[in-house]
Design an enzyme around this catalytic site. Sequence first.
Site, PDB file in Angstrom:
ATOM      1  N   ASP A  28       0.818  -1.214   0.000  1.00 25.08           N
ATOM      2  CA  ASP A  28       0.000   0.000   0.000  1.00 25.08           C
ATOM      3  C   ASP A  28       0.851   1.264   0.000  1.00 25.08           C
ATOM      4  O   ASP A  28       0.460   2.288  -0.564  1.00 25.08           O
ATOM      5  CB  ASP A  28      -0.903  -0.014   1.249  1.00 25.08           C
ATOM      6  CG  ASP A  28      -2.211   0.706   1.021  1.00 25.08           C
ATOM      7  OD1 ASP A  28      -2.425   1.223  -0.090  1.00 25.08           O
ATOM      8  OD2 ASP A  28      -3.019   0.766   1.970  1.00 25.08           O
ATOM      9  N   HIS A 221      -6.089   5.007   6.917  1.00 22.65           N
ATOM     10  CA  HIS A 221      -5.275   6.013   6.239  1.00 22.65           C
ATOM     11  C   HIS A 221      -5.407   7.311   7.021  1.00 22.65           C
ATOM     12  O   HIS A 221      -6.445   7.588   7.612  1.00 22.65           O
ATOM     13  CB  HIS A 221      -5.765   6.203   4.800  1.00 22.65           C
ATOM     14  CG  HIS A 221      -5.314   5.109   3.882  1.00 22.65           C
ATOM     15  ND1 HIS A 221      -4.575   5.329   2.751  1.00 22.65           N
ATOM     16  CD2 HIS A 221      -5.493   3.765   3.940  1.00 22.65           C
ATOM     17  CE1 HIS A 221      -4.307   4.186   2.143  1.00 22.65           C
ATOM     18  NE2 HIS A 221      -4.863   3.210   2.841  1.00 22.65           N
ATOM     19  N   CYS A 252      -3.610   8.557  -1.531  1.00 28.45           N
ATOM     20  CA  CYS A 252      -4.953   8.059  -1.784  1.00 28.45           C
ATOM     21  C   CYS A 252      -5.320   8.555  -3.164  1.00 28.45           C
ATOM     22  O   CYS A 252      -5.236   9.745  -3.440  1.00 28.45           O
ATOM     23  CB  CYS A 252      -5.909   8.618  -0.722  1.00 28.45           C
ATOM     24  SG  CYS A 252      -7.631   8.322  -1.089  1.00 28.45           S
TER      25      CYS A 252
END
Length: 312
Positions: A28, A221, A252
């Site tokens: 990620d 997040h 993002c």
Amino acid sequence: MYPTAKRVTRSCAGGFVNPIVVEVAPRDGVQNEPRLVPTAAKVELIRRCVAAGARRVEAVSFVSAKAVPQLADAEAVLAEVPRGPGIAYAGLVLNERGLDRAVAAGVDEINVVVVSTDTFSRRNQNCSTAEGIDRWTALARRAGEAGLWRTVTIAAAFGCPFEGEVPEDRVLELVRRVAAAGPEEIALADTIGVGTPDRVRRLVAGVAAIAPNALVRCHFHNTRNTGYANALAAVEAGAHVLDAGVGGTGGCPFAPAATGNIATEDLVYALDRMGLDTGLDLDRLIETGRWLGEVLGTPVPALLGRAGKFPA
Ligand code: ZN
């Protein structure tokens, strides 16, 4: 190979469960990087995280190379990572082809994403939420036969970039449906960083009530600076597992200027100070965060690398 929900209920002086931290930076944390991170740098990142004590690493993704070119080298990464007893590597899997690749590459865990809204689900993985549940159910059966640890992640569990608010009832109904496939772990993901601690507490308690034999995992997040508050609320509500990425990189796709995952070093600092044991070495995490900033060519969002730990 992992503690079951019942076995991890060791608690610290404060009464909370020591959380397991899954290191997600190799997947990620680099996924949205504009410039390609070389395979060797990904392997070195994983090596450093393992040296810092990470025992569960979400290392790769088995999505199509066309969809996410940054993660096209999953097999090459897994061929080079340090292996050993107690170290487990996870790969993100969205379909049967991905599972075939994951099994062939020797992952220990798969993480399958089911998105809470149809619009986001179609954009992310080209299927409705209902189709996503069916895909997960089929993948869970095959992965179980292969002896893999199975995590199902509910994406956009705290809000959707397209449909807005996602009712908690809808998330918990989705949890009920994915739990029917018998996952070892159910994760709630705040994909766009809009969650708040009150909702975290309710959803963590809701998942634990629906699936008492699965571990409850949370993925936050820090898009709007609520990531750490949410993580600590999750621990207080009894979540067993937290995702974090060293350096706090990742961004993002729906908020291009935003920071990424909560940073492992900043999370571990807080947990350490609360008397919780993660088995992670804060000094090595800080050093790895700084190193990652050099690799990416920009300082990482994590604050521990700047402020230093306390006491020094
Ligand atoms: Zn994420």
